[in-house]
Each structure stands twice: as structure tokens, then as C-alpha cells.
Design an enzyme around this catalytic site. Sequence first.
Site, short mmCIF file in Angstrom:
data_model
loop_
_atom_site.label_atom_id
_atom_site.label_comp_id
_atom_site.label_asym_id
_atom_site.label_seq_id
_atom_site.Cartn_x
_atom_site.Cartn_y
_atom_site.Cartn_z
N ASP A 161 23.35 -12.11 6.44
CA ASP A 161 23.75 -11.24 7.55
C ASP A 161 24.97 -11.79 8.27
O ASP A 161 25.85 -11.02 8.68
CB ASP A 161 22.59 -11.07 8.54
CG ASP A 161 22.98 -10.16 9.69
OD1 ASP A 161 23.25 -8.97 9.42
OD2 ASP A 161 23.04 -10.63 10.83
N ARG A 168 31.97 -6.87 8.06
CA ARG A 168 31.89 -5.51 8.61
C ARG A 168 32.74 -5.38 9.86
O ARG A 168 33.38 -4.35 10.10
CB ARG A 168 30.43 -5.16 8.92
CG ARG A 168 29.58 -4.90 7.69
CD ARG A 168 28.10 -4.90 8.06
NE ARG A 168 27.81 -3.88 9.06
CZ ARG A 168 26.78 -3.95 9.91
NH1 ARG A 168 25.96 -5.01 9.87
NH2 ARG A 168 26.59 -3.00 10.78
#
Length: 430
Positions: A161, A168
Site C-alpha cells: 500500500d 497513485r
Amino acid sequence: MRAVDIIEKTKNKIPLTEEEITWFINEYVNNNIKDYQVSSWLMAVCLNGLTDTETYYLTKAMLNSGDRIDLSDLPGIKVDKHSTGGVGDKVSLVLGPLAAASGCTMAKLSGRGLGHTGGTLDKLESIPGLTISLDEDRFKKQVKDIHLAIAGQTQNLVPADKKLYALRDVTGTVNSLPLISSSIMSKKLASGADIICLDVKYGSGAFMKTIEDASKLSEMMIKLAKMDNKKAVAFISDMECPLGRAIGNKLEVLEAVNCMNGKGPKDLEDISIEIVGYMVYLSKIVDTIEDGRNIARENLKNGNAYKKFLEMIKAQGATISDFNDFIHVKEIIPLPAKKCGYIEKIDALTLGVSAMKLGAGRERKEDSIDPDVGIVLNHQIGEYVEKGEALLYIYKNDKWDDSIIDDLYSAYSITKNKIKPVDVVSKIIE
């Protein structure tokens, strides 16, 4: 397998298998797939989405990319809470001690703030001496001893993550339901709790702008929890205006302290009692949710939550014994109302960005924070203000931007008509 084949399948809306997603994530974590290929896949996900099953495979692959905290050897049902972030969101500071004082076992790993949203860790670290860096053994011992710990994530908790989110953030692929839900739930599931309460905010000061989007995200996260044999409940809460009256790290800690002494703003009390009421019920301490709310309400009023808060911060190294001389700023500037009337709107995003400009938040991850500065509302929505009376107070040190005053005025709408405030919790999804 090849990364390009996985990109092609998602581009063409062909579902990926668990094996493909697991391979792709593991290879990326091990630096065998380049950022540009993962960026291409993330954009394909943003444009085409993933099925619920694919989203679970992604969550599971991220979850298994690093450590998973095992709380099974601790007695009782363990609870956790996550907020999607907002302006003035100090709920965890109240909710954690209140849950523990009400009989729950609260094991929470939190994050830092970025942009206009404040982070629980930044608020806790504004307390002199307090550490949020607890290794797993110390974290579990503290939970066992006092039924409460709020700490930072370990370096090897869901490393996938960390890598994916950083990518992202710079490739325009943050706003995707499967990517947001898998990011949140991989971390929550890795934290080891049995019950996860999700405070999903919507409105100006939240990442989800509408109640419909917040509901969709909540439903997806609850599905992911069920697929991992965990119980999750989502509380859809309003973030059109700031939560409570304080925005800024020490200011929010002080407001949380006041709330735990029965002197908090109603919206902060209400959401804390609602979520803890569910935690008490789901922990099988009482037979009904209303009984859970009653226990939470009582422990907020009788000082037990504050006693538990002091116990927690002492266990984590705090050197402070009271909060009478907690905040130090060079100047407190009132913002006078330009007309009289009822406050109809206080734009949370504008106030959050203004507090960030004062130094209360980070625009970039490497920015430093001034824990003392921020904004305190003198009135909330629905309250009457006289012309010339302070709408809010600006707590200022050295950092300043001349645009702040105009921005703050633009955040307000004042009307002659009486305004009925909305409930802070709009909807509950199980």
C-alpha cells in the site's frame, strides 16, 4: 506471467485471477515490475474498475505483502476504527479512551495528515513526550494492560500500500473506489481487530463529496471485511463544515480533553457516543445498541474516558499532567462578522486549507507542522452572530499568508432565517 498481459486484461475489462493479482503485487513490492507499468495498470483500474472479487484479491495481496498483527492471544473482542479524514476530526482522541472506559479493547494503528485533513498521529505527537512508535510487543502489552493503544504503523505493515499510494498520488489515480477501499481495508485487516468501525465522511472537507459516494465506498469496505471473516460497520458522517470548533493539532487535543470532561461540542460528543455504542454492543458487553450508547454517554460525562486518556498517554511516554498551559502562540486574531444573522454555512475545505497555510497541516509529506497554530470557531452552524462579533479566532505564529483572511470570510454564509443543524451521523451501514 507478464505485467503487460495483466495491464491488457484490465484495459479490456477481463477479470484477473487471484494468482495474477497476487503475482503482480508481489513482483512490484520486490521491485521486479517498473513504476511505469504499475501506473498504466492503476489508470486502467481508474477507468474500468475492478469486480468485487478482484478488489478482494487486491486487498488480500496487499494485506499479505508484509506483517499482519495477531491479537488473538489477547482476551476479549478487539475493536478498531478508521476515518476517511476531515477537518477538525479529532474523534479517535475521544473515541479510543471512551471505548476502553466502556469495556472494549481498542487496538488502533493510525496515520498522519496530508493537505487539509489532520492526522491522529500528529495530534498525539503534539503532547510533550508522547511516542507513537510502539513495536508490536509493546503495542500488544499496552492493549492487554489498559485495553487501549493508538500508535503508528510499523514499516513492514502492508508495504504494497505504501508503494501503490505514493504512485497513485503522483499519477492521478487516487480517486478510484476499488483502489481506495483496498488501501484502507488492507491496513485495517492487517491490524488484527475483530470489529472495524468505519467513519466515512462526505462533503466539502472530505475526499468523498456526496453521501452517495460515501455509501458506495462503505458498502465495498464492508464486503471486503466479510470476505476476510471480519465484522465492519460504517458510519456516514457530515463534513460540509468542520467537526467541533477546533482545527489544528494542540487545539484539537484540547477540545478532545474538554469533550472527555463533559464540555465538548455536541457533534463531537454525538459521533463518539454513536460509534462507541456500536462497539460496546458488538463486543457483546450489552444486549442492545441503545444500552451501548447509554454506557458510552455515561463514561463521557463521569470522567472515566478522560482517566483512560491520561492512562494511555502516560503509557506512551507523555510528560504532561494537565492541559492548562498547553498552547503557545504569538497572536490570537479574531475574525469579526461583517453582518448579523444565523450561520448557514462554514465551508470545511476552506478552513482546512487556511489552517494548513498557518502551519497546522502538510501540503507535502516532508513538510513540518506547527502544533500550536490553527483556528477555533466561535460559532457553529445554526447559531446567531452579531455584526462585529468574532466568527472565529486565528491562532498564529510565524507562518502567514495574506489570502487567509479573505479565504476565511468566503467560507461563511450568514442568513436572517433560522437554520436547523443536521445530525453529524447521516446513515449507518452494516
